[in-house]
Design a protein around this motif. Structure first.
Motif, mmCIF file in Angstrom:
data_model
loop_
_atom_site.group_PDB
_atom_site.id
_atom_site.type_symbol
_atom_site.label_atom_id
_atom_site.label_comp_id
_atom_site.label_asym_id
_atom_site.label_seq_id
_atom_site.Cartn_x
_atom_site.Cartn_y
_atom_site.Cartn_z
ATOM 1 N N ILE A 1 0.838 -1.206 0.000
ATOM 2 C CA ILE A 1 0.000 0.000 0.000
ATOM 3 C C ILE A 1 0.870 1.251 0.000
ATOM 4 O O ILE A 1 0.586 2.225 -0.702
ATOM 5 C CB ILE A 1 -0.938 -0.012 1.222
ATOM 6 C CG1 ILE A 1 -1.952 -1.161 1.105
ATOM 7 C CG2 ILE A 1 -1.682 1.310 1.348
ATOM 8 C CD1 ILE A 1 -2.781 -1.381 2.352
ATOM 9 N N SER A 2 1.959 1.230 0.772
ATOM 10 C CA SER A 2 2.871 2.369 0.817
ATOM 11 C C SER A 2 3.503 2.624 -0.541
ATOM 12 O O SER A 2 3.826 3.767 -0.890
ATOM 13 C CB SER A 2 3.964 2.141 1.863
ATOM 14 O OG SER A 2 3.413 2.037 3.155
ATOM 15 N N CYS A 3 3.700 1.558 -1.303
ATOM 16 C CA CYS A 3 4.249 1.702 -2.648
ATOM 17 C C CYS A 3 3.300 2.523 -3.528
ATOM 18 O O CYS A 3 3.731 3.384 -4.300
ATOM 19 C CB CYS A 3 4.472 0.319 -3.251
ATOM 20 S SG CYS A 3 5.626 0.293 -4.631
ATOM 21 N N TRP A 4 2.001 2.266 -3.386
ATOM 22 C CA TRP A 4 1.011 3.063 -4.123
ATOM 23 C C TRP A 4 0.979 4.501 -3.613
ATOM 24 O O TRP A 4 0.823 5.440 -4.403
ATOM 25 C CB TRP A 4 -0.373 2.422 -4.011
ATOM 26 C CG TRP A 4 -0.549 1.229 -4.888
ATOM 27 C CD1 TRP A 4 -0.618 -0.076 -4.511
ATOM 28 C CD2 TRP A 4 -0.655 1.244 -6.309
ATOM 29 N NE1 TRP A 4 -0.761 -0.881 -5.610
ATOM 30 C CE2 TRP A 4 -0.799 -0.104 -6.730
ATOM 31 C CE3 TRP A 4 -0.642 2.243 -7.276
ATOM 32 C CZ2 TRP A 4 -0.926 -0.460 -8.066
ATOM 33 C CZ3 TRP A 4 -0.770 1.894 -8.608
ATOM 34 C CH2 TRP A 4 -0.909 0.560 -8.997
ATOM 35 N N ALA A 5 1.135 4.675 -2.307
ATOM 36 C CA ALA A 5 1.154 6.036 -1.756
ATOM 37 C C ALA A 5 2.331 6.829 -2.301
ATOM 38 O O ALA A 5 2.233 8.032 -2.529
ATOM 39 C CB ALA A 5 1.215 5.988 -0.230
ATOM 40 N N ALA B 1 -1.467 4.347 5.428
ATOM 41 C CA ALA B 1 -0.826 4.288 4.110
ATOM 42 C C ALA B 1 -1.836 4.564 3.000
ATOM 43 O O ALA B 1 -1.538 5.271 2.028
ATOM 44 C CB ALA B 1 -0.159 2.930 3.904
ATOM 45 N N VAL B 2 -3.050 4.027 3.124
ATOM 46 C CA VAL B 2 -4.091 4.286 2.129
ATOM 47 C C VAL B 2 -4.485 5.763 2.155
ATOM 48 O O VAL B 2 -4.634 6.412 1.109
ATOM 49 C CB VAL B 2 -5.327 3.402 2.380
ATOM 50 C CG1 VAL B 2 -6.427 3.722 1.363
ATOM 51 C CG2 VAL B 2 -4.956 1.935 2.294
ATOM 52 N N LEU B 3 -4.650 6.302 3.344
ATOM 53 C CA LEU B 3 -5.002 7.718 3.469
ATOM 54 C C LEU B 3 -3.918 8.605 2.870
ATOM 55 O O LEU B 3 -4.205 9.633 2.233
ATOM 56 C CB LEU B 3 -5.218 8.068 4.950
ATOM 57 C CG LEU B 3 -6.426 7.431 5.623
ATOM 58 C CD1 LEU B 3 -6.383 7.646 7.131
ATOM 59 C CD2 LEU B 3 -7.716 7.993 5.054
ATOM 60 N N LEU B 4 -2.663 8.199 3.048
ATOM 61 C CA LEU B 4 -1.561 8.978 2.491
ATOM 62 C C LEU B 4 -1.598 8.958 0.954
ATOM 63 O O LEU B 4 -1.241 9.955 0.306
ATOM 64 C CB LEU B 4 -0.224 8.429 2.989
ATOM 65 C CG LEU B 4 1.019 9.248 2.655
ATOM 66 C CD1 LEU B 4 0.920 10.642 3.252
ATOM 67 C CD2 LEU B 4 2.280 8.542 3.163
#
Length: 836
Positions: free
Chosen positions: A360-364, A404-407
């Motif tokens: 998820i952080s990768c998408w952020a 992470a999604v919110l970011l």
């Protein structure tokens, strides 16, 4: 660049079929048939294009090789200084390119029907580089590092020995002790701190005949990750390769009873992956290297070289993290594929919360350039939640995953992102109320949601962010851990600033001071004041503009009084001064020009001449001042603009990097010249463009001219007044400037360029057959490039009669005299003013 060119060439490599006996001939026949079909589908134009790609790839590869050669020369010319030693990653990068050239050569030969075979040349360079790298990193010379020799002819000479390792030379890989000692000594010499702190291995190396096994190799590999060097990944992989080679060449019975045979374990694999992950200056290729290690492991298992060793969750998590750190296009997609592989029951490798959070952080991380990043990140979180509901042992969503999604939504700045962030916050709170203890919203969660609201550009978003802030304040007042920090307040101030709500911003600033008196740690800083001043600068209504400068000055003076009274933790910095200059620049007041130049002089005196870097002006400062000068319409604007740009250049030449003259600054000056009443303003604007180009050639990359710069010169020519001689000179400048823009290596005309040039033709060139031919030529080129915008159409109608205009459209699919859509395919209708 070379690899990007090669990626444009389609591969003719066909996957092998079944390996059953008797099936090879059939498979080869099928592959040949497929290749023939692919080759037949390549037309002459595509063949020419692929040939150009391959030629450009070779050109880029040779340029990279020349840089590496020069790097080696510098190393020798400076007495083999360690800080001049070319990095192992430099060799590996160039080797990768030439290997790719060799692999692609066969495809190019078939696709373009060329007789020039470059495969041998590329392979020879690759082998040469491998030998050179081994020579440069040998430890058998005085300084522990060898180098290239020089032949009598001045060329490069290399030893004849070969090795299948990246770093380890072949003459030390005959024995376990020699190999281990070589790698240990290399790390000690490269990292003095490691030599002092590696007590266990240091003690082992002092023994006459140390017994070295898997444990010691693993320790050294993890030390390579703990003390990152440019060769960490390469050497760690070499040690793994050596361990595999030792195991495969050792008798099975001897291997079983001898603990000193270094057989790799899953810890070995994870150590190598970690060493690759921290290898400096190799970020974009690390992820692929890590995947290649796992691919090699699979190969060793399939041919029975290794057994009983399979990657675990840590291995795949490291791989996902490497893609996250790479930042290259497609990294998030690849990380998602790896996560999906872990979720597949056939792999027997279950993802954990770290796996999901890293993906998820990768998408952020790519949300700023990928509009679908937020939705993709949320889809992974939803999948994680669904799997957790279906299986009690599966990982459940955590606060870190939600954040992470919110970011991703906050970084995406997409419309609707703020709304989705609020909905996710509510979902998070509902899960926590249902018993999910690990997904309780914290202060960081609220800060990211407020940031998403501030960036989403939705109506009412700033007020919603303010409501969340009040909710945090109320929770903290009730002794909750949900305490708003300085970042929380500054986010809401930024939200008010973006919509120009200066009253609300200033009210919140005062509220921060009130809460600070009651013990709050969130005391306003320079960023807080900058946001409020920027809000006054963005005030849109007429009354607000009238009082904006007065309120901004009051706020700034209050800020200065607090600092003078002893509140030294709150000091005006460059951003505060820049915001104040912007308020004045956009005010339109008559004394704005005097005030901004006064502020600039203060900043130069305190910062550039007085040595206080915190208030030193930067390029933005000068651009804001030049903006104010251009807006002022003052008869002194022309001279003032030249004076400011000269000061900017002088301070930069004295070594003040922060005031580097940039393209925007020069473009504003050119626009100011164009607005002046100088009869020779076209020539003066052209001279400023030449000055700009000269600065760029000297090495100032920020001064590279843009299309706006050229358009400014065209505009100066188009609005030149005066006698016939002045207009002829202006027209000459317009023609020369337009041609330079059209043949530029890094720029291309815009629809504004064509429109402004047509305006210059209309205003400066008398009606004649020559003008008609010139207009025809320019318009047709404009149509071909898809740049017929509204300005071009407006000028064409003013330049020509309806019959002449219709004659230019003959042969095209037009309706009611409206050009086809292809004529405007590359037009982006926006304000191409220099202020952009």
């Amino acid at each position: 660049c070379a690899l990007e060119y090669l990626a444009q060439i389609p591969s003719l490599t066909i996957e092998s079929g079944n390996d059953n006996d008797g099936g090879d001939d059939v498979d080869d026949t099928n592959k040949d048939t497929v290749k023939e079909n692919m080759i037949q589908n390549v037309n002459d134009e595509q063949s020419k294009q692929y040939s150009q790609y391959y030629s450009h790839a070779w050109k880029s590869a040779k340029a990279a090789l020349q840089l590496l050669n020069r790097s080696e020369d510098l190393y020798h010319e400076t007495g083999k200084s360690s800080n001049r030693l070319p990095g192992v990653s430099s060799y590996a990068t160039v080797m990768d390119v030439y290997k790719a050239l060799a692999v692609n050569s066969a495809d190019v030969l078939l696709l373009v029907d060329s007789k020039k075979n470059s495969r041998d040349e590329a392979l020879n360079v690759w082998k040469n580089l491998r030998q050179r790298r081994l020579e440069m990193y040998r430890l058998n010379e005085k300084n522990g590092i060898g180098g290239a020799t020089t032949t009598e002819e001045g060329g490069r000479g290399w030893s004849s020995f070969g090795s299948r390792y990246n770093i380890l030379p072949g003459d030390v890989t005959d024995a376990v002790e020699d190999t281990f000692r070589y790698a240990y000594n290399l790390l000690c010499e490269s990292s003095p701190s490691y030599a002092k702190e590696s007590l266990e291995l240091n003690s082992l190396m002092k023994e006459d005949h140390p017994k070295i096994g898997t444990y010691h190799f693993n320790q050294l590999i993890f030390d390579l990750a703990e003390y990152p060097q440019t060769f960490s990944g390469f050497l760690a992989q070499d040690l793994l390769e050596f361990m595999v080679s030792t195991v495969s060449s050792t008798n099975k019975n001897k291997r079983r009873n001898n603990p000193n045979v270094p057989k790799p374990s899953v810890e070995t694999i994870n150590g190598v992956l970690k060493a690759w992950m921290v290898t400096p200056n190799y970020h974009d290729a690390v992820a692929r290297r890590v995947e290649s290690v796992l691919a090699k492991l699979a190969g060793w298992q399939s041919d029975n070289t290794l057994w009983g060793i399979t990657p675990d969750t840590v291995s795949y998590n490291t791989c996902i993290n490497c893609w996250k750190q790479s930042g290259i296009p497609g990294a998030a997609e690849r990380a998602t594929e790896i996560l999906a592989l872990m979720e597949d029951d056939s792999t027997n490798i279950a993802p954990d919360a770290i796996s999901y959070c890293s993906c998820i952080s990768c998408w952020a991380g790519c949300a700023a350039t990928n509009p679908s990043a937020g939705a993709n990140a949320e889809a992974i979180l939803t999948r994680m939640h669904s799997r957790g509901v279906e299986n009690e042992d599966a990982p459940k969503p955590t606060t870190r995953c939600f954040n992470a999604v919110l970011l991703a939504y906050a970084n995406g700045r997409q419309k609707g992102g703020g709304k989705r962030a609020l909905e996710l916050l509510r979902f998070m709170e509902s899960l926590h109320s249902e018993g999910y203890d690990d997904c309780q919203p914290d202060s960081y969660t609220f800060n990211i949601v407020m940031k998403a609201l501030a960036n989403c550009k939705e109506n009412g978003a700033a007020e919603k962010a303010s409501q969340l802030l009040r909710r945090m304040e109320q929770s903290y007042d009730k002794e909750s851990a949900l305490q708003p920090d300085l970042f929380s307040y500054n986010i809401v101030l930024d939200a008010f600033s973006r919509i120009g709500d200066a009253e609300s911003a200033e009210k919140l600033l005062q509220q921060m001071y009130d809460r600070a008196e009651r013990g709050s740690m969130a005391k306003p800083n320079a960023h807080s004041y900058t946001a409020v001043l920027s809000a006054w600068g963005r005030t849109r209504n007429g009354d607000g503009k009238a009082v904006a400068t007065m309120r901004a000055e009051e706020l700034f003076n209050n800020f200065e009084r607090k600092y003078a009274a002893g509140e030294t933790d709150v000091q005006a910095d460059t951003s505060v001064y820049n915001a104040l200059i912007n308020v004045w620049a956009k005010s339109g007041e008559r004394k704005a020009l005097y005030r901004v130049t006064q502020i600039l002089s203060t900043m130069e005196e305190l910062g550039l001449q007085g040595g206080d870097d915190s208030v030193a002006p930067n390029s933005r400062t000068y651009c804001a001042v030049l903006d104010c000068i251009a807006r002022s319409r003052n008869f002194k604007a022309y001279n003032k603009a030249l004076e400011v740009i000269q000061r900017m250049e002088d301070f930069y030449s004295e070594g003040h990097e922060s005031v580097r003259p940039c393209a925007r600054a020069y473009s504003i000056v050119i626009s100011t010249i164009a607005r002046s009443r100088k009869r020779d303003k076209a020539v003066k604007a052209q001279e400023m463009l030449r000055r700009m180009e000269s600065e760029y050639v000297k090495g100032n990359s920020a001064a590279r001219p843009t299309a706006y710069s050229y358009n400014g010169v065209l505009n100066a020519a188009a609005f030149t007044s005066g006698d016939e001689r002045d207009q002829e000179e202006a027209f000459r400048v317009a023609c020369l400037t337009f041609d330079e823009l059209r043949i530029s290596e890094y720029l291309q005309p815009t629809h504004v360029s064509y429109g402004t040039f047509l305006k210059a033709i209309r205003k400066l060139m008398p009606d004649s057959e020559i003008r008609e031919k010139l207009v025809t030529s320019v318009f047709r080129r404009c149509c071909k490039e898809g740049l017929v915008g509204e300005m071009v159409l407006r000028e064409m109608k003013a330049l020509s009669s309806p019959d002449f205009y219709q004659s230019l459209l003959e042969g095209y699919d037009t309706k009611l005299g409206i050009p086809p859509k292809s004529f405007s395919a590359n037009v982006v209708e926006r304000d191409y003013d220099w202020r952009e």
